[in-house]
Design an enzyme around this catalytic site. Structure first.
Site, PDB file in Angstrom:
ATOM      1  N   GLY A  65       0.938  -1.205  -0.052  1.00  0.00           N
ATOM      2  CA  GLY A  65       0.210  -0.044   0.004  1.00  0.00           C
ATOM      3  C   GLY A  65       0.924   1.282  -0.103  1.00  0.00           C
ATOM      4  O   GLY A  65       1.708   1.449  -0.728  1.00  0.00           O
ATOM      5  N   ASP A  66       0.869   2.195   0.912  1.00  0.00           N
ATOM      6  CA  ASP A  66       1.335   3.478   1.064  1.00  0.00           C
ATOM      7  C   ASP A  66       2.206   3.302   2.134  1.00  0.00           C
ATOM      8  O   ASP A  66       2.642   4.591   2.752  1.00  0.00           O
ATOM      9  CB  ASP A  66       0.530   4.762   0.975  1.00  0.00           C
ATOM     10  N   GLU A  67       2.584   2.168   2.872  1.00  0.00           N
ATOM     11  CA  GLU A  67       3.656   2.067   4.186  1.00  0.00           C
ATOM     12  C   GLU A  67       4.829   1.650   3.500  1.00  0.00           C
ATOM     13  O   GLU A  67       5.209   0.730   2.782  1.00  0.00           O
ATOM     14  CB  GLU A  67       2.918   0.864   4.864  1.00  0.00           C
TER      15      GLU A  67
END
Length: 308
Positions: free
Chosen positions: A131-133
């Protein structure tokens, strides 16, 4: 030399007693088959190398994935020549980009963030967990670095991610919620990641309640963890510095700080030779004086070149 070259017999090759010499056409056919098999083996080797790379890297950004991070980080944590910190980063404002402009635009933002992280952190371990991690394992820049060296690293990283990026004709921006835990001699990666993840969520809550990106430090004390959150200034330029040829300076670009030497200057800008992002070699560029600060630390290559 061709493996089945008919001339090989004239160079000392010996055929079995019951073997008949092959004609040139037969040798050519066999050689062609051997070349075909060799090409197939090379293709298989390339496919194996590709699969090995894919197993340890994120397909979209090219960063290490969670599996490779977990494989490499323990050895880095045990190293005696560095003082690492575990960093977890999550983006603020990413979901609206996906919802408004589509996943293709979101993918471009993730790739831009990955490029900015690698430019800022250099050869330190950087990974996309999904994801955006993202995660990173920055190390102290030198043995005598202050205990809080990771403050500056995380602040530079936050500043590097914040500037707008051009995505499909739109100027899109995201900021980062960052949680940092200095290893302090610990090699327990899972515990460090857990604490860094909790710190990141503290920074995330700060961002959702204040509307501003935050960085949360987690420092172990005798009574447990001490947590501090602060808001990095993502807009204020560095204080301008008066430059003269030969002056040692820091060049602040894209959230990273690189050693440089002034080669020429005027009131508002300077021609500076400074280190490349990967540390190998130098480049020369005109830099606004607002992006320069005085450098006290010596750089043997740059300062010797300037003196000569």
């Amino acid at each position: 030399m061709r493996i089945l070259d008919p001339a090989a017999a004239d160079m000392g090759g010996v055929l079995p007693d019951d073997a008949e010499p092959r004609t040139g056409a037969e040798a050519a056919r066999l050689q062609a088959r051997i070349d075909q098999l060799a090409a197939h083996v090379q293709l298989l080797e390339q496919e194996r190398a590709s699969l090995r790379w894919m197993a340890g890297h994120d397909e979209l950004t090219g960063l290490a994935n969670r599996r490779l991070f977990h494989a490499l980080a323990p050895e880095l944590l045990r190293g005696d020549d560095c003082s690492p910190a575990v960093l977890i980063l999550d983006l603020n404002g990413f979901k609206p980009i996906n919802d408004t402009y589509g996943h293709d635009a979101g993918d471009e933002v993730l790739c831009a963030v990955a490029a900015r992280m690698t430019a800022c952190l250099g050869d330190h371990l950087v990974a996309r967990f999904g994801g955006d991690e993202f995660a990173a394992l920055p190390r102290a820049p030198r043995a005598d670095a202050p205990e809080t060296w990771w403050h500056e690293v995380a602040g530079s990283l936050s500043a590097a991610i914040a500037p707008p990026m051009d995505v499909k004709g739109h100027a899109l921006s995201v900021t980062a919620s960052i949680g940092v835990v200095p290893a302090e001699g610990s090699a327990d990666l899972l515990d460090l990641l857990r604490r860094a993840d909790q710190a990141m969520f503290s920074a995330k809550r700060h961002a959702s309640t204040t509307g501003k990106a935050g960085i949360t430090w987690v420092v172990a004390t005798g009574n447990g963890d001490h947590v501090e959150t602060y808001e990095p200034d993502l807009t204020a330029p560095a204080p301008a510095v008066a430059c003269r040829p030969g002056d040692p300076v820091w060049v602040h670009r894209n959230g990273a700080r690189r050693a440089g030497v002034v080669e020429g200057a005027c009131e508002w800008a300077a021609l500076v030779r400074y280190r490349c992002p990967n540390g190998a070699g130098t480049m020369v560029d005109t830099i606004p004086t607002s992006c320069l600060t005085v450098r006290a630390e010596a750089d043997p290559y740059l300062d010797r070149r300037a003196a000569g």
